[in-house]
Every structure is written in structure tokens, then in C-alpha cells.
Design a protein around this motif. Structure first.
Motif, PDB file in Angstrom:
ATOM      1  N   ALA A  19     -40.509  58.223  34.671  1.00  0.00           N
ATOM      2  CA  ALA A  19     -39.691  57.427  33.752  1.00  0.00           C
ATOM      3  C   ALA A  19     -39.304  56.109  34.402  1.00  0.00           C
ATOM      4  N   PHE A  20     -39.196  55.079  33.577  1.00  0.00           N
ATOM      5  CA  PHE A  20     -38.750  53.764  34.009  1.00  0.00           C
ATOM      6  C   PHE A  20     -37.398  53.487  33.361  1.00  0.00           C
ATOM      7  N   ILE A  21     -36.393  53.276  34.186  1.00  0.00           N
ATOM      8  CA  ILE A  21     -35.040  52.991  33.722  1.00  0.00           C
ATOM      9  C   ILE A  21     -34.818  51.480  33.721  1.00  0.00           C
ATOM     10  N   LEU A  22     -34.358  50.966  32.606  1.00  0.00           N
ATOM     11  CA  LEU A  22     -34.211  49.519  32.428  1.00  0.00           C
ATOM     12  C   LEU A  22     -32.760  49.108  32.601  1.00  0.00           C
ATOM     13  N   ALA A  23     -32.371  48.849  33.855  1.00  0.00           N
ATOM     14  CA  ALA A  23     -31.035  48.314  34.118  1.00  0.00           C
ATOM     15  C   ALA A  23     -31.020  46.825  33.762  1.00  0.00           C
ATOM     16  N   ASN A  24     -29.884  46.175  33.890  1.00  0.00           N
ATOM     17  CA  ASN A  24     -29.718  44.842  33.304  1.00  0.00           C
ATOM     18  C   ASN A  24     -29.571  43.714  34.312  1.00  0.00           C
ATOM     19  N   GLY A  25     -29.928  43.959  35.586  1.00  0.00           N
ATOM     20  CA  GLY A  25     -29.848  42.909  36.591  1.00  0.00           C
ATOM     21  C   GLY A  25     -30.849  41.796  36.341  1.00  0.00           C
ATOM     22  N   PRO A  26     -30.610  40.604  36.898  1.00  0.00           N
ATOM     23  CA  PRO A  26     -31.475  39.445  36.653  1.00  0.00           C
ATOM     24  C   PRO A  26     -32.937  39.659  37.007  1.00  0.00           C
ATOM     25  N   SER A  27     -33.239  40.493  37.999  1.00  0.00           N
ATOM     26  CA  SER A  27     -34.622  40.634  38.457  1.00  0.00           C
ATOM     27  C   SER A  27     -35.545  41.199  37.393  1.00  0.00           C
ATOM     28  N   ILE A  28     -35.008  41.939  36.441  1.00  0.00           N
ATOM     29  CA  ILE A  28     -35.871  42.557  35.432  1.00  0.00           C
ATOM     30  C   ILE A  28     -36.525  41.510  34.530  1.00  0.00           C
ATOM     31  N   ALA A  29     -35.908  40.338  34.430  1.00  0.00           N
ATOM     32  CA  ALA A  29     -36.446  39.278  33.576  1.00  0.00           C
ATOM     33  C   ALA A  29     -37.762  38.728  34.122  1.00  0.00           C
ATOM     34  N   LYS A  30     -38.048  38.984  35.386  1.00  0.00           N
ATOM     35  CA  LYS A  30     -39.269  38.467  36.011  1.00  0.00           C
ATOM     36  C   LYS A  30     -40.478  39.388  35.805  1.00  0.00           C
ATOM     37  N   GLU A  31     -40.243  40.577  35.271  1.00  0.00           N
ATOM     38  CA  GLU A  31     -41.311  41.566  35.148  1.00  0.00           C
ATOM     39  C   GLU A  31     -41.992  41.511  33.780  1.00  0.00           C
ATOM     40  N   ASP A  32     -43.277  41.849  33.769  1.00  0.00           N
ATOM     41  CA  ASP A  32     -44.029  41.957  32.524  1.00  0.00           C
ATOM     42  C   ASP A  32     -43.870  43.382  32.001  1.00  0.00           C
ATOM     43  N   LEU A  33     -42.911  43.580  31.138  1.00  0.00           N
ATOM     44  CA  LEU A  33     -42.589  44.919  30.666  1.00  0.00           C
ATOM     45  C   LEU A  33     -43.500  45.387  29.531  1.00  0.00           C
ATOM     46  N   SER A  34     -44.419  44.539  29.098  1.00  0.00           N
ATOM     47  CA  SER A  34     -45.351  44.966  28.050  1.00  0.00           C
ATOM     48  C   SER A  34     -46.227  46.120  28.531  1.00  0.00           C
ATOM     49  N   GLU A 211     -35.998  54.410  48.454  1.00  0.00           N
ATOM     50  CA  GLU A 211     -37.380  53.939  48.471  1.00  0.00           C
ATOM     51  C   GLU A 211     -37.554  52.715  47.564  1.00  0.00           C
ATOM     52  N   TYR A 212     -38.346  51.762  48.035  1.00  0.00           N
ATOM     53  CA  TYR A 212     -38.641  50.557  47.254  1.00  0.00           C
ATOM     54  C   TYR A 212     -40.135  50.481  46.975  1.00  0.00           C
ATOM     55  N   GLU A 213     -40.477  50.092  45.776  1.00  0.00           N
ATOM     56  CA  GLU A 213     -41.874  49.866  45.412  1.00  0.00           C
ATOM     57  C   GLU A 213     -41.924  48.782  44.344  1.00  0.00           C
ATOM     58  N   PRO A 214     -42.730  47.747  44.523  1.00  0.00           N
ATOM     59  CA  PRO A 214     -42.824  46.700  43.498  1.00  0.00           C
ATOM     60  C   PRO A 214     -43.245  47.297  42.154  1.00  0.00           C
ATOM     61  N   PHE A 215     -42.709  46.750  41.087  1.00  0.00           N
ATOM     62  CA  PHE A 215     -42.992  47.285  39.757  1.00  0.00           C
ATOM     63  C   PHE A 215     -44.479  47.290  39.449  1.00  0.00           C
ATOM     64  N   ALA A 216     -45.184  46.220  39.791  1.00  0.00           N
ATOM     65  CA  ALA A 216     -46.617  46.136  39.493  1.00  0.00           C
ATOM     66  C   ALA A 216     -47.376  47.289  40.129  1.00  0.00           C
ATOM     67  N   ARG A 217     -47.000  47.648  41.347  1.00  0.00           N
ATOM     68  CA  ARG A 217     -47.675  48.750  42.033  1.00  0.00           C
ATOM     69  C   ARG A 217     -47.263  50.088  41.423  1.00  0.00           C
ATOM     70  N   ALA A 218     -45.996  50.214  41.093  1.00  0.00           N
ATOM     71  CA  ALA A 218     -45.501  51.470  40.525  1.00  0.00           C
ATOM     72  C   ALA A 218     -46.159  51.792  39.197  1.00  0.00           C
ATOM     73  N   VAL A 219     -46.287  50.796  38.344  1.00  0.00           N
ATOM     74  CA  VAL A 219     -46.828  51.053  37.009  1.00  0.00           C
ATOM     75  C   VAL A 219     -48.323  51.324  37.047  1.00  0.00           C
ATOM     76  N   GLU A 220     -48.992  50.872  38.094  1.00  0.00           N
ATOM     77  CA  GLU A 220     -50.429  51.125  38.233  1.00  0.00           C
ATOM     78  C   GLU A 220     -50.719  52.491  38.813  1.00  0.00           C
ATOM     79  N   SER A 221     -49.728  53.089  39.480  1.00  0.00           N
ATOM     80  CA  SER A 221     -49.929  54.377  40.128  1.00  0.00           C
ATOM     81  C   SER A 221     -50.116  55.469  39.096  1.00  0.00           C
ATOM     82  N   SER A 222     -51.023  56.377  39.381  1.00  0.00           N
ATOM     83  CA  SER A 222     -51.263  57.508  38.484  1.00  0.00           C
ATOM     84  C   SER A 222     -50.737  58.818  39.063  1.00  0.00           C
ATOM     85  N   ASP A 223     -50.076  58.701  40.199  1.00  0.00           N
ATOM     86  CA  ASP A 223     -49.557  59.904  40.852  1.00  0.00           C
ATOM     87  C   ASP A 223     -48.387  60.460  40.062  1.00  0.00           C
ATOM     88  N   VAL A 224     -48.378  61.743  39.893  1.00  0.00           N
ATOM     89  CA  VAL A 224     -47.264  62.436  39.245  1.00  0.00           C
ATOM     90  C   VAL A 224     -46.816  63.552  40.165  1.00  0.00           C
TER      91      VAL A 224
END
Length: 226
Positions: A19-34, A211-224
Motif C-alpha cells: 500500500a502507498f499512503i499519501l501524506a501531505n508534506g511538500p515532497s509528494i508534489a514532486k512525484e508522478d502519482l499517475s 527504511e528509505y526508498e525512492p518512490f520511483a524504485r518502490a513503485v517499480e518493485s514487484s516484491d511482495v
């Protein structure tokens, strides 16, 4: 409104998913959430604005702050602006203030105490001075194996505390340490059960603690992680 008093129907409903949780900090505006189309998402507060911008909808939406639903410029974001199929989970104190004619399935749950972690939302949740904590506990209750936090920066700078513009910004600096403690506590609990809580915000005050992981890498991961 499709009101459900028994949240037990949601227990393990999304077992094994991430799951991806959408908090409201400024950094989220930089991500491609499509790219979240098809992903399990949990929104909160003004994340409804992100759905409109990036053409996706949240599966779940949480709200715990009375100030948000009573604010004349914000209330519609938690009510009429949501997709009618988004499941809403709100702090029980908001019930009397809520919109009465929404199509959305809506659950109201009690807040227990400030600090801690609830494994059973039917009994209530720990609010931790941040709506993100309700989202994390909901994700756990749904049976999610990997939880990614977007925009959970916890940096409440006066000029831009959140990704959206506010006429009168609500700052939370005095509660930052409480928020960090509760989220790190949640991370430790999840890790003990073989699950993950990951921050995708490079600028977050959580960076040294979970743990930190860039969003682009996280969304590409297929690990469950089961």
C-alpha cells in the motif's frame, strides 16, 4: 451515506498486498502519482487534490483532525470531492460533523490514546498526533505486507508546511517528536512480523530512523512480502 459500524469486515481484506499512503508534506508534489493506478492507496486530508491532478483514485481515505473537516476551504476534500467508491475511515468524533449524504462506505472508529499501535481497529486506534498513524494502522488491519509513506516529511516550515496552499497554515512543530516516535514504533512492530514500513521522502525527519526508498524504485518493485 453507506455507514458501517463494524469495521471487522475490512480485516485482512487486502492481505499480502502493498500500500502507498499519501501524506501531505511538500515532497509528494514532486512525484508522478499517475503510476499509482492499480496500486492500493490510502489517502488523507487534502490528498484528494492529488487524485484530480494525477488521474487516479484512492481505495481508502482516512481523517482524524476535527480542524480539517470543519474548515470551510477543506471539508469538501474529505467529503464531496472524493470518488464515491473510496472507503472512508474517520475518527469517531467526526461523525456529527460529517457530510450526511455521501455514497462512500464510511467507518467511524474511536481514538484510544496518543502513543501506541492498535492491531485491532474495531477496538480503536492510537492517534500519535498525525493522521498518518491512522493510515498505517488501517494498512496493518487490511493485512498489507509493505507500506510506503509518500509525503511524510514532518517538516512544518511556515512557508510551505504541506503540498497545497493554505490561507491559515496549521503548524505541528511541537508534536514532531511524538509523530516520529509513533511511526518508528509502528515500523519496529511491523518488522517484527516480517512486514515493511518504508519512507519515500528523501527530506523526511524519519530518514535516520526507518527504511528509505525512492518512490520511483518502490513503485517499480514487484516484491511482495507475505
Amino acid at each position: 451515506m453507506k455507514l458501517f459500524n463494524n469495521i471487522k469486515s475490512l480485516k485482512n481484506k487486502e492481505a499480502g498486498r502493498r500500500a502507498f499512503i499519501l501524506a501531505n508534506g511538500p515532497s509528494i508534489a514532486k512525484e508522478d502519482l499517475s503510476v499509482l493506478k492499480g496500486e492500493l492507496t490510502i489517502g488523507m486530508n487534502a490528498s484528494t487534490l492529488l487524485e484530480a491532478t494525477h488521474n487516479f483514485r484512492s481505495d481508502y481515505y482516512v481523517l482524524s483532525d476535527t480542524r480539517f473537516i470543519t474548515h470551510p476551504e477543506k471539508k469538501h476534500l474529505a467529503t464531496t470531492a472524493l470518488h464515491p467508491e473510496t472507503v472512508r475511515v474517520l475518527r469517531s468524533e467526526l461523525k456529527e460533523l460529517d457530510h450526511k449524504e455521501l455514497a462512500n462506505p464510511t467507518y467511524y472508529i474511536p481514538a484510544l490514546q496518543r502513543d501506541g499501535f492498535s492491531k485491532n481497529l474495531h477496538a480503536g486506534y492510537f492517534f500519535g498526533c498525525t493522521t498518518t498513524m491512522l493510515a498505517i494502522q488501517l494498512a496493518y488491519y487490511l493485512g498489507v505486507s509493505e507500506i510506503y509513506l509518500l509525503g511524510c516529511d514532518l517538516r512544518y516550515q511556515a512557508e510551505s508546511p504541506r503540498f497545497y496552499t493554505e490561507t491559515n497554515p496549521q503548524l505541528e512543530d511541537s508534536f514532531t517528536s511524538v509523530q516520529i516516535w509513533n511511526i518508528v514504533n509502528a515500523s519496529n512492530l511491523l518488522e517484527s512480523e516480517g512486514k515493511r514500513l518504508v519512507s519515500c521522502s528523501e527530506m523526511s525527519f524519519l530518514r535516520p530512523y526507518i527504511e528509505y526508498e525512492p518512490f520511483a524504485r518502490a513503485v517499480e518493485s514487484s516484491d511482495v512480502f507475505a
